[in-house]
Every structure is written in C-alpha cells, then in structure tokens.
Design a protein around this motif. Structure first.
Motif, mmCIF file in Angstrom:
data_model
loop_
_atom_site.group_PDB
_atom_site.id
_atom_site.type_symbol
_atom_site.label_atom_id
_atom_site.label_comp_id
_atom_site.label_asym_id
_atom_site.label_seq_id
_atom_site.Cartn_x
_atom_site.Cartn_y
_atom_site.Cartn_z
ATOM 1 N N SER A 290 8.839 37.923 6.191
ATOM 2 C CA SER A 290 7.445 37.977 6.638
ATOM 3 C C SER A 290 6.589 36.925 5.963
ATOM 4 N N GLY A 291 7.149 36.291 4.938
ATOM 5 C CA GLY A 291 6.372 35.292 4.222
ATOM 6 C C GLY A 291 6.719 33.876 4.621
ATOM 7 N N LEU A 292 7.006 33.624 5.890
ATOM 8 C CA LEU A 292 7.327 32.274 6.347
ATOM 9 C C LEU A 292 6.172 31.336 6.028
ATOM 10 N N GLN A 293 6.520 30.252 5.294
ATOM 11 C CA GLN A 293 5.472 29.385 4.772
ATOM 12 C C GLN A 293 5.098 28.248 5.711
ATOM 13 N N SER A 294 5.901 28.019 6.735
ATOM 14 C CA SER A 294 5.613 26.921 7.651
ATOM 15 C C SER A 294 4.832 27.416 8.858
ATOM 16 N N HIS A 295 4.293 26.475 9.605
ATOM 17 C CA HIS A 295 3.578 26.775 10.841
ATOM 18 C C HIS A 295 4.417 26.272 12.005
ATOM 19 N N LEU A 296 5.127 27.184 12.629
ATOM 20 C CA LEU A 296 6.054 26.816 13.693
ATOM 21 C C LEU A 296 5.318 26.394 14.962
ATOM 22 N N SER A 297 5.940 25.422 15.655
ATOM 23 C CA SER A 297 5.491 25.061 17.000
ATOM 24 C C SER A 297 6.379 25.695 18.055
ATOM 25 N N SER A 298 7.656 25.907 17.695
ATOM 26 C CA SER A 298 8.600 26.458 18.668
ATOM 27 C C SER A 298 9.654 27.276 17.954
ATOM 28 N N ILE A 299 9.960 28.447 18.491
ATOM 29 C CA ILE A 299 11.059 29.261 17.994
ATOM 30 C C ILE A 299 11.850 29.782 19.186
ATOM 31 N N SER A 300 13.182 29.615 19.118
ATOM 32 C CA SER A 300 14.073 30.061 20.186
ATOM 33 C C SER A 300 15.203 30.854 19.561
ATOM 34 N N LEU A 301 15.288 32.134 19.915
ATOM 35 C CA LEU A 301 16.322 33.026 19.387
ATOM 36 C C LEU A 301 16.978 33.820 20.518
ATOM 37 N N PRO A 302 17.415 33.179 21.605
ATOM 38 C CA PRO A 302 18.108 33.930 22.660
ATOM 39 C C PRO A 302 19.516 34.312 22.224
ATOM 40 N N HIS A 303 20.048 35.381 22.819
ATOM 41 C CA HIS A 303 21.424 35.822 22.550
ATOM 42 C C HIS A 303 21.661 36.049 21.065
ATOM 43 N N CYS A 304 20.722 36.695 20.400
ATOM 44 C CA CYS A 304 20.829 36.947 18.962
ATOM 45 C C CYS A 304 20.850 38.432 18.630
ATOM 46 N N ASN A 305 20.992 39.290 19.644
ATOM 47 C CA ASN A 305 21.037 40.748 19.426
ATOM 48 C C ASN A 305 19.814 41.263 18.682
ATOM 49 N N LEU A 306 18.674 40.703 18.973
ATOM 50 C CA LEU A 306 17.426 41.159 18.360
ATOM 51 C C LEU A 306 17.007 42.505 18.950
ATOM 52 N N GLY A 307 16.730 43.452 18.083
ATOM 53 C CA GLY A 307 16.243 44.744 18.539
ATOM 54 C C GLY A 307 14.736 44.856 18.491
ATOM 55 N N LYS A 308 14.095 43.962 17.747
ATOM 56 C CA LYS A 308 12.637 43.901 17.697
ATOM 57 C C LYS A 308 12.212 42.476 17.397
ATOM 58 N N ILE A 309 10.984 42.179 17.736
ATOM 59 C CA ILE A 309 10.464 40.835 17.497
ATOM 60 C C ILE A 309 10.269 40.639 15.996
ATOM 61 N N PRO A 310 10.754 39.513 15.449
ATOM 62 C CA PRO A 310 10.585 39.273 14.007
ATOM 63 C C PRO A 310 9.132 39.416 13.573
ATOM 64 N N GLY A 311 8.931 40.128 12.479
ATOM 65 C CA GLY A 311 7.581 40.414 12.024
ATOM 66 C C GLY A 311 6.800 39.199 11.597
ATOM 67 N N PHE A 312 7.486 38.161 11.122
ATOM 68 C CA PHE A 312 6.739 36.992 10.649
ATOM 69 C C PHE A 312 6.004 36.289 11.775
ATOM 70 N N LEU A 313 6.416 36.553 13.035
ATOM 71 C CA LEU A 313 5.724 35.919 14.155
ATOM 72 C C LEU A 313 4.281 36.417 14.281
ATOM 73 N N ARG A 314 3.977 37.575 13.698
ATOM 74 C CA ARG A 314 2.598 38.067 13.733
ATOM 75 C C ARG A 314 1.658 37.188 12.919
ATOM 76 N N TYR A 315 2.221 36.390 12.030
ATOM 77 C CA TYR A 315 1.407 35.533 11.175
ATOM 78 C C TYR A 315 1.388 34.081 11.652
#
Length: 908
Positions: A290-315
């Motif tokens: 949750s403490g991601l220090q960078s400011h992302l422009s793009s994130i792609s996580l298809p086919h990763c068996n994610l059960g919920k959206i990563p919490g750090f994206l809220r920031y």
C-alpha cells in the motif's frame, strides 16, 4: 542543387528544384545555424505505394553533404545501396553522421558493409526490414560509438553472442523486439552490457527463467520481456532496479506467487505490466504494497488470479491505463478508480465477475471502457451517454444487461466502437442513434431481443463501417435509409424477421461481407449483388428466395457464396465458379447438369446436395485440385464415377498447399485502430494504449459424417476432407483409383446402383473415419485388408449382394450387425450365420485364404442344394417301386387329379 534520387521522392525534389530560396529553407532540410551547411536530410515517406521493382539508392547523391549529422531514409521502399565512387566505403566520408534511420524499407544484409564504415554513428534504426540470420555484431564491429540500436520487426534468429557484444561498449538502448531470437536468457550475452539503460526483447522465443545475471543491469530504465516463453518464478532482484521506469513482463509462462511489494520501492516506476499464460501465477498484495512510492501512468495485471483490486491503487492519482482483465474480481463496479484518476483514458475489466454497474457523475477523459464477459444484470443508467461523453470504445458484450438501450447513448458523439452483443436488451433502438453517434464506425448488437425497424433515421455524415445486428427480432423491410451509410463494408442482419425483397441498391456499397440469412425475404436475387468487386462473404441462405441464379462476372477475388435452403430454380451458370472459395447451394430446386469449368478455380468447398441435378459427373470437376469437401448427394446424377477424382486436394493429385488455411482467420477488412495519446516515451519506447479491430466471422459448413450432420468451422474446417455422392443414380464399378484419396475422412457412395466389388485399394484410405457403401449392388467379399483402417469409426455395406466371411480384427470388431444387414450370403460375426463348420475365420489369416474361403462357401452352398434335391427325388422313386397302401393311395390321387383336369378342359 540536389540531384534526382528516385521516383518515390519526386514531389520533394520538385519542391527543391523550383525553390528560389536557400536550400536551408527547403522541406526536410536542416542546416547549421552558423555555417549554413546542410546537417540533416529527411526523405521519409509514409503514404505512397511500394514501387515495382524496388529501387536501389545511389549514395553518391549525398557526397556533397560531408557535414551531414542526421539522415532519415525511412519508408523509402529501397532494397539496397550502390556507390559508384566509393563502393561500400561510401558512408565513411560522413565523419559527423550520428543518426541514421533506415526503418520501414526492404533492406537485407547487403547494406551491412556500408554501415560498418559509418564509425561516427550513435543512433542506428533498422526496424521493419528484411534482415535475417544472427545478431549482426561482426557486421557492425566498427560502430563502437553506437548508443541506440533498433532492430525490431526483422527476422533475426538464434542466440545473442556473448563476448562479441562487449564491442558495443557505449550502447545505452537496444531494441530486438519482434524477431525470432531463441534460447535461454542465461546463455545470451545481454548480461555483459551493464551500461544498458533500455532493453526490449519482447515478441521473441526466449525460454527459461529470468537469469540472475540480469541483476547486474542496475542502470536499466526500460525492460520489456513481454510475449516470450519465460517461465518459473519472477526473481526478487527486480526490487533493486531503482532507476526502472518501464517494466513489462506480459504474456509469458510465469508461475508461483508474486508480491506487489517487490515494486513498492521503485520510485521512478511509471509503467508496470505482468501476466501469465500458464494460469499458475498468483499476484498477491502484502501490507507494504500500500506504500507504493511511485506515481504510475499504466498498470496491467491480466491473467494474474486477482481476487480483489490491489489496495495501493486507491492512492494513485495519475493513472492513464488500468488493465485488470481476466481475473476473478467480483462485486460492485469500482467507481472510485475513475473518481481518483481523473486523467484515466482506458479501463479494462473484461472477463471478471462484477454484477452491479454504477458510474460516477462524469468521466471526461475516459476513451476506452471494456466490461465484457462479466455478470452485470441490471439496466444501463439512463444518463450513460451523458456520463461517457468522451468515450470512443465501449464493450458491454457477454453480460446479462436488460431493458432498452438508453436514448442518451445517441448523444455519444465520440463513440467509434460499440458492442452490446450477447445480452438481454430489448425494445427499439434510439431514433437518433445513427445521426447523433456520427463518429461511430463499428456497431455490434447481435444476440439480443431488439425489435422494430433496423434503422429509423440515418445521415450521410455517419462514419459507420461495420453493422452487425444478427440474432435479434428486427422486423420490416430492409430500409432505404441504409443508403445514407455510404461507408458500410460489413452488414450482418441474419436471423431476424425481415420481410420483403432484397434491394438492388445494396450492390452500390463496397461491401466485403453481406449476411442476411435466416429471415423471411422473398423474390429474386438482384444481379448487382453477384458483382460487388471486393466481396468476401455473401450469405442469403434460409430465406424464401426464388427464381434463377443471376450471371456473375469473372473475378479473381475469391469469396464465400451461401444460398442454401431457398427455392432457387433453373441451372447453375458456368461463371458461378470463378473466384469462389466456398459454394453452398444445398436444398434448392436447381436442375440441369453440373456446369463445366472454364478454368481451374481455387474453390475449396462445393455443396450441391438436395437439388434436381441430372447428367453425369463432369470430368472437368477433377480440375478442382484445392477442393476439400464435395457434396452432390440427393440429386439424380447418373453414369459412372470419374476415376480422376483422385486429383482432388485429398487425393494423390491434389495441391500440396491444400492443408493451409483456405479462408482468412479473421474476416476481414476494415481494419481499424483506436489509440490514446502517448503516456510514456523514451529512446526506444513510445507507449500508448491502442486496440485493433477486424471483423471475425465463423464460416460454418454442414457435412454428413458418421451418419450424422456435423458443423465444421475454424481449425476443424481446415482439417476436413469429404466426398458425398449418395442418393443418386450412379452405376458401374467403383473406380479402383478412389483408393488414392489418402486424406479423405468421409466417403459416402450409398443409395446408388453401383456394381462390382469393393476395391481392395480402399485399404489405402488411411485417414478414413466414415465409409458408407450401403444400398448398392456390390458383390463379392469384403476385402480383409480394410481391417488395417485404424481411423475407421463408421462402416456400412448393408443391402448389397456381398458374400463370404466378414473380416474381423481391430476396428471391425466394433461394427454391429446393422453394418451388414441385407447381405444374405455374408456369414460370421456379428451375424448369426455360421460359415460352414460353425467357426468364423479371423482376419489374422492370410489375405489369400480369406478371399478363397468366400468363393468356396458359395460353391459348397450350391452343391449342397443340388445334392439335397437329387437325394429326395431318388428316395421318392424307390418308394414307388414297392407295393404298399401308401403306393396305391398315391396312384389313386394322381388318377383323380387327371380326371379333374380333363373335366375342366372339356376333354373326353
């Protein structure tokens, strides 16, 4: 003054020649501000057709510009160079040349000797040419000052050299993507280039794990390993790439757990992409993530068996692209993701399990929204068109949306692609849909319950190219308002309730696909439809069309013509074959002979079942060397079967390339691309989100195999070879040559008047799965060699005059009595008839003994009948020789019978 170079640049040269100003003011010329000497020339072209033949470039034309620093010859359609003065030393005179762009040409290795002399080069771009072979480290050994090398979109192969790569000691950026390099990354020489800042190896054939030696590439800002065959776990050392800005690991075969905590300390990270084809990769979120220090422009996580959206994206507040597709996300649509990132341009959540759709009040920047293949089951918000005002791509297909299409969607002025297919939408379309959405190029509404007219109002300002509205409940006639959509090239209105006739004006469109099958259309086929120049697919099947087939002009542009299940009459025109790939005229009322061929066409499937065709099968049919499926069943064809049918693609005379795909995998045209603005740019990367579109129609062919009708499409269609001549009036022997149809999977000659024996050559039908010879006049034995047909699943020789022992062994042990019924002289298993001594002869015996046993059985049968008759007659004569009451009673009976005959005939 610059001399004439080549014809492709004629417009540029005319501008140079006609100009009275200094050459520093000419187009595509750059001069030094002090010396006024030319230091930059650009001859890049982007919109001309490739000349034929491809020209060679004369390097002597550039000799006057010795201070040249930049030379752009991209997209020039050159295939090579020559230099009448310096030979392959020509580039050596340009001591200041630092940038050379040769991309998008037709160069091959013949230019390497010239390039090796340009020792001052720092940037060399060779993308999208015809280079082959290994990495050209020796050919470019003198370019020690090279900093940027772009070799993408070529055909380089093999492994990367180890020691020799160190010659490129100043290399900062290397792009080898879209080639054919292979092997393990551990064995490549990449790890020796520790000064590298940017490395792209995507879309190659690298295998194995990401090697530990990659940890030495600590200066990397860009690393792209996407679309290879990398496997194993993602190494922990990626957290040590402190300068990393762009990291793409998409489309590999990674497995195991990957913690998002590994990227939290990458403070410069702008783009992160990860996915796995294996299905064994599990992306997890740790507390530290949750403490991601960078400011992302793009994130792609298809086919990763994610059960919920990563919490750090809220920031995250600066996201441009989010791709979380093909995971196991569920619940309510994450509106917070849009509210937090007001600059978001693309959101991809397809193939998840979301159920409820709620939207924020406004999304001014969003261009792409894909929510297809989820479980949404509510109605669309009435103001959806007002919220998504900037949207260009909307895909809501394969959900359970209900209700009407909101009228506000007609106000989506920027929408270019709209797919609402495979839902439960109903009702009429918004009246102004085709006028308000004037940017719309692609509309797909298939498999819903829309009703009413197809188009209520249209405008010639609409950009619609593809209109797919099949499998709905649209009614009425095909409206003339369709004429306003002048750019249409794909129309699919099949499986609706349209009535009336097919309008002639449909032939005015430059159509590639026209599908109006399974409606209630009547009348004749307009001749204009048969002469559309670039038509790929014309499907009018399943209607009530009548009349004769219109003439068709000759065309080399092959396409699929499907008119089955109508009421067409008359004969088949000779010109109908020309240029076709598939012809389906099944179940009509066509008559006359099968037309003769004027040339050898490329047709692959011919289906004429269920008509009233007469006459013999023309020998010209043997010229169809590409044909895969031939169905002439249920007609009145007569005479014998041509022996030359072995020339078909599944015979010995067929073309060797017949196994390749015989129709495009994706049909077709109107290739369209929508993209966002660039959100990340570096020396060799210019990343923006884009989607490509092409029409994809599944062509289905119905063919009788294994005593049932099967549908063939896609790959199965390319593997199917069949010949069906059943239910005709064919006679004569079965040609021995038919045994050369070695790739045929289904052969049906049943319900004819064929005579003679079953050819022994049928044992060569190694691919046969279904062989039906029933209801003929075949005699003789069943060749025991047929037991070697290991693929045979259905075998039917019932109702013939076959005799002898039924072969046994292998596949023949699986055939029941129904396969042989109606052949009274056949014996052995699975019938109840004993063969002489009550034992059946196994197919394990020699072939000659099997054949002779059949003949012996027939002879024994007739001799047995004769002996029985003679024995009974002799016994009766002996009985008459002895005086007894029985003898006297016999003679009285005979006398009485004679008297009765005389009375009847009046004889005294």
């Amino acid at each position: 003054m610059i001399s004439v170079i080549t014809d492709p640049h004629l417009d540029i040269r005319r501008g140079w020649i006609s100009s009275d100003r200094s050459c520093c003011h000419w187009r595509r010329i750059k001069c030094d501000s002090t010396s006024k000497r030319v230091i930059g020339i650009s001859l890049s072209l982007e919109s001309i057709h490739s000349p034929d033949p491809l020209p060679l470039l004369n390097l002597t034309l550039f000799h006057p510009f010795e201070e040249l620093q930049s030379l752009n010859l991209s997209s020039g359609y050159f295939k090579g160079w020559f230099d009448k003065r310096q030979g392959d030393k020509g580039l050596g005179i340009f001591r200041n040349l630092e940038t050379l762009d040769l991309g998008y040409n037709f160069y091959d290795s013949s230019v390497f000797p010239y390039l090796n002399e340009a020792v001052s080069l720092k940037t060399l771009i060779l993308r999208d040419n015809l280079f082959k072979g290994g990495f050209p480290v020796q050919e470019l050994r003198n370019l020690t000052s090279l900093e940027v090398l772009d070799l993408k979109f070529n055909e380089f192969s093999g492994q990367l050299p180890a020691q020799e790569l160190t010659n490129l000691r100043n290399l900062r950026a290397l792009d080898l993507s879209n080639n054919q390099f292979s092997g393990s990354l551990q064995k490549q020489g990449i790890c020796r280039l520790e000064q590298l800042q940017e490395l792209r190896l995507s879309r190659n054939r690298f295998v194995g794990e990401i090697p530990l030696c990659f940890s030495r590439l600590s200066k990397l800002r860009v690393l792209d390993l996407s679309s290879n065959h990398l496997s194993g776990k993602i190494p922990y050392f990626i957290r040590d790439f402190k300068s990393m800005e762009y990291l793409s690991l998409l489309d590999n075969d990674f497995e195991g757990l990957f913690s998002l905590g590994l990227i939290t300390e990458l403070t410069e990270l702008k783009v992160f992409k990860l996915s796995s084809r294996s299905g064994m990769l599990q992306v997890v979120e740790t507390n530290v993530s949750s403490g991601l220090q960078s400011h992302l422009s793009s994130i792609s996580l298809p086919h990763c068996n994610l059960g919920k959206i990563p919490g750090f994206l809220r920031y995250q507040k600066e996201l441009r692209v989010v791709d979380l597709s093909n995971n196991i996300l569920f619940g309510v649509f994450p509106t917070w993701l849009l509210e937090n990132n007001t600059e978001l341009q693309a959101l991809l959540l397809q193939n998840n399990s979301y159920k409820t759709l709620t939207l924020p009040r406004t999304m001014r920047k969003l261009h792409f929204l894909d929510l297809s293949a989820n479980n949404f089951n509510n109605q669309l918000p009435k103001d959806v068109g007002l919220i998504l005002t900037s949207l260009r791509h909307l895909n809501l297909s394969n959900n359970e949306f209900q209700g009407n299409m909101p009228s506000s969607m007609a106000r989506m002025e920027n929408i270019e692609f709209l797919d609402l297919s495979y839902n439960n939408f109903s009702g009429k379309l918004p009246r102004n849909l085709f006028t308000g959405c004037y940017s719309l190029s692609w509309l797909k509404l298939s498999h819903n319950r829309f009703s009413g007219p197809i188009i209520r109002k249209s405008s010639d300002e609409t950009s619609l190219i593809t209109l797919i509205m099949d499998n709905n409940m649209f009614t009425g006639k095909i409206p003339r308002t369709l004429l306003n959509l002048r750019m249409l090239s794909v129309i699919d209105l099949s499986n609706n309730f349209l009535t009336g006739t097919i309008p002639r004006w449909l032939g005015k469109f430059f159509l590639e696909v026209l599908r109006i099958s399974n409606n209630r259309l009547q009348g004749t086929i307009p001749p204009s439809l048969f002469n559309i120049p670039y038509l790929w697919l014309l499907d009018l099947s399943g209607n009530f069309l009548s009349g004769s087939l219109p003439p068709r002009s000759s065309s080399d542009y092959g396409y699929i013509l499907d008119l089955h299940n109508n009421y067409l009459t008359g004969s088949i025109p000779d010109t109908l074959w020309d240029g076709l790939r598939l012809l389906d005229l099944r179940n009509n009322k066509l008559s006359g002979n099968i037309p003769l061929l004027r040339s050898t066409p490329s047709i692959s499937v011919v289906l004429l079942r269920g008509n009233n065709l007469t006459g013999k099968i023309p020998v010209e049919l043997c010229g169809l060397r590409n044909v895969r499926m031939l169905d002439f069943a249920h007609n009145r064809l007569n005479e014998s079967i041509p022996s030359c049918l072995t020339n078909l693609s599944f015979g010995s005379g067929g073309h060797s390339y017949a196994d390749s795909d015989w129709y495009p995998a994706s049909m077709l045209s109107n290739f369209m691309e929508i993209y966002t603005e660039v959100y990340y740019k570096s020396l060799i990367v210019s990343d923006r989100f884009s989607l490509d579109y092409s029409v994809d129609f599944n062509v289905q062919v119905e063919f009788a195999v294994k005593q049932r009708y099967d549908l063939y499409m896609r790959g199965t269609l390319n593997q199917m070879f069949g010949l069906d001549l059943s239910s005709n009036e064919l006679s004569g022997n079965i040609p021995e040559e038919l045994g050369d149809l070695k790739r045929v999977r289904s052969l049906n000659l049943s319900r004819n008047s064929l005579s003679g024996s079953i050819p022994r050559s049928f044992s060569n039908l190694r691919s046969i799965e279904s062989l039906d010879l029933s209801f003929n006049k075949l005699h003789g034995t069943i060749p025991s060699q047929l037991t070697m047909l290991q693929s045979l699943v259905v075998f039917n020789v019932s109702y013939n005059d076959l005799s002898g022992v039924i072969p046994q062994g292998k596949q023949f042990n699986t055939f029941g009595e129904k396969s042989y019924i109606g052949n009274v002289l056949l014996c052995g298993s699975p019938t109840n008839r004993s063969c002489g001594g009550g034992t059946t002869i196994s197919s394990e015996k020699e072939d000659e003994d099997d054949d002779e046993s059949g003949l012996v059985d027939i002879v024994v049968l007739w001799w047995s009948l004769g002996a029985t008759y003679v024995t009974v007659l002799m016994g009766f004569l002996v009985f008459l020789c002895f005086d007894s009451p029985w003898r006297r009673a016999w003679f009285r009976l005979v006398d009485t019978f004679i008297d009765r005959i005389k009375d009847v005939l009046g004889v005294i």
